[in-house]
Design an enzyme around this catalytic site. Sequence first.
Site, PDB file in Angstrom:
ATOM      1  N   LYS A  76       0.840  -1.199   0.000  1.00 28.02           N
ATOM      2  CA  LYS A  76       0.000   0.000   0.000  1.00 28.02           C
ATOM      3  C   LYS A  76       0.875   1.250   0.000  1.00 28.02           C
ATOM      4  CE  LYS A  76      -3.967   2.019   2.527  1.00 28.02           C
ATOM      5  NZ  LYS A  76      -4.863   1.880   3.700  1.00 28.02           N
TER       6      LYS A  76
ATOM      7  N   SER B 292      -9.886   1.904   2.674  1.00 26.02           N
ATOM      8  CA  SER B 292      -8.995   2.672   1.833  1.00 26.02           C
ATOM      9  C   SER B 292      -7.958   1.835   1.070  1.00 26.02           C
ATOM     10  CB  SER B 292      -8.250   3.708   2.683  1.00 26.02           C
ATOM     11  OG  SER B 292      -7.418   3.079   3.636  1.00 26.02           O
TER      12      SER B 292
ATOM     13  N   SER C  41     -10.111  -0.541   6.873  1.00 26.53           N
ATOM     14  CA  SER C  41      -9.523  -0.375   5.534  1.00 26.53           C
ATOM     15  C   SER C  41      -8.843  -1.612   4.967  1.00 26.53           C
ATOM     16  CB  SER C  41      -8.522   0.777   5.529  1.00 26.53           C
ATOM     17  OG  SER C  41      -9.217   1.975   5.347  1.00 26.53           O
TER      18      SER C  41
HETATM   19  N1  GLN Z   1     -13.415   4.064   5.981  1.00 20.95           N
HETATM   20  C1  GLN Z   1     -12.493   4.480   7.010  1.00 20.95           C
HETATM   21  C2  GLN Z   1     -12.374   5.975   6.991  1.00 20.95           C
HETATM   22  O1  GLN Z   1     -12.742   6.545   6.029  1.00 20.95           O
HETATM   23  C3  GLN Z   1     -11.232   3.804   6.705  1.00 20.95           C
HETATM   24  C4  GLN Z   1     -10.077   4.300   7.465  1.00 20.95           C
HETATM   25  C5  GLN Z   1      -8.977   3.314   7.459  1.00 20.95           C
HETATM   26  O2  GLN Z   1      -9.178   2.199   7.931  1.00 20.95           O
HETATM   27  N2  GLN Z   1      -7.821   3.728   7.020  1.00 20.95           N
HETATM   28  O3  GLN Z   1     -11.931   6.582   7.915  1.00 20.95           O
END
Ligand code: GLN
Length: 470
Positions: A79, A154, A178
């Site tokens: 990532k 994400s 995420s």
């Molecule tokens: N959907 C979560 C957010 O928008 C994801 C965040 C994450 O796990 N990095 O904050």
Amino acid sequence: MNITDQSAAEIARGLRDKTFSALEVTRAHLARIAELNPALNAYIEVFADAEDAAREADRVLAEKGTEAHPLCGVPIAIKDNILIQGKRVSAASKMLEHYVATYDATAITKLRAAHAVFLGRTNMDEFAMGSSTEHSAFGPTKNPHDETRVPGGSSGGSAAAVAAHLAPLALGSETCGSIRQPASLCGIVGFKPTYGAVSRSGLIAMGSSLDQIGPFARTVRDAELVFNAIRGADPLDGTTLPAFDTTPPRTKRIGVPRAFVADAQSETRLVFEKKLAELASEGYDIVDIELESAPLALPAYYIIMPAEVSTNLARLDGMRYGLHVDGATLREDYERSRAAGFGPETRRRIILGTHVLSSGYCDAYYRKATVLRAQVAADLARAFESVSFIATPTAPGPAFKLGEKSDPVSMYLEDIFSAPANLAGMPAISVPMGHVERDGVELPLGIQFMAPRRMDASLFDIARAARNEA
Ligand code: GLN
């Protein structure tokens, strides 16, 4: 069998049996990336030196044979918020588009020592904020099951890469789902370790009290392989835990918070019940539990996380790292650089976080959210006195259409089942549980299992049972 159809464990075996070389394995994946990535946009960059790393792995395999690390010569996607020395790392933001990492994240140091092969850096929501990968400054990633749909986020690039066989393995990061949510939407395995099990050193911070690096894979065994390679105490991250035991779970009892699960779409609930019935026939005991504060985890998260985001991203001021836009004064330099560098969702969260921490509002919002967070953790701890696992669907429904959740709050609701584990620092895993049909396409759904802190290994056991993996 195609090399790109093999799991990491199968590749490791093939390398030892000399069925193929690490160079052949890497080339097979690079060829598939060249073919499919232009449409999927899972990788932001493919590393030019991946073949060199594979040749080096072949040398190590020749020298060490069966003594080589199980990940030696196995390709992995990373990532774009995890630092690899000498490589760009942008967190999918214009702010860091040309930024080159000056050191390796600890997880990378460990994978490098194992001679895993880094294929490239994967797309994500900017600074890991989002549930669809649409907030990337470099365009969205598409879901390999249906390219009109999102892969989740994400870590959507990592999930899509593994689901489309553009890598057998990937690293992602979680602040709130995420890894698990994109794993669910792409039909693969995603694991979020106990907070502190894996070092955060070299992970671009989002919400430091929540962030954790974890693996994506197509089998539970592969996810466990990566976790075991990257875990451990680290002097560079004071929140890491000393090595903890992998004790077996005390019982085969799975708690299901029925009232909470009612928030999932009805078809998702049907598939979920079917998977629970299967587990019951394998000797698991399924019991209803109360988890009163669970629905409060999401609103608490959306106060605590932006507070931490606003402080973590303050260092990106146009002076120290990345993008710089000149203004007439220093203040104008800051304003112009941040306005040009950050996308709309990132700006929204910085403003929200600054607000909830400001004097006069801190008690009403931030402190109240920290009280809720403690309640969620206490509720979970109480539930785990009588059950060894808690199961919910990973996400409310299957992959949604690109552009479908343009209202930020509807996007935030994707995280409803993810939030409790992150707030409480508990481990959780998502594995495929079945499909639902949308527009004539079978879309995958995931089931999530949570366990008490440090019971990470028990999650691999139950995940294997849910997947009928040996
Ligand atoms: N959907 C979560 C957010 O928008 C994801 C965040 C994450 O796990 N990095 O904050």
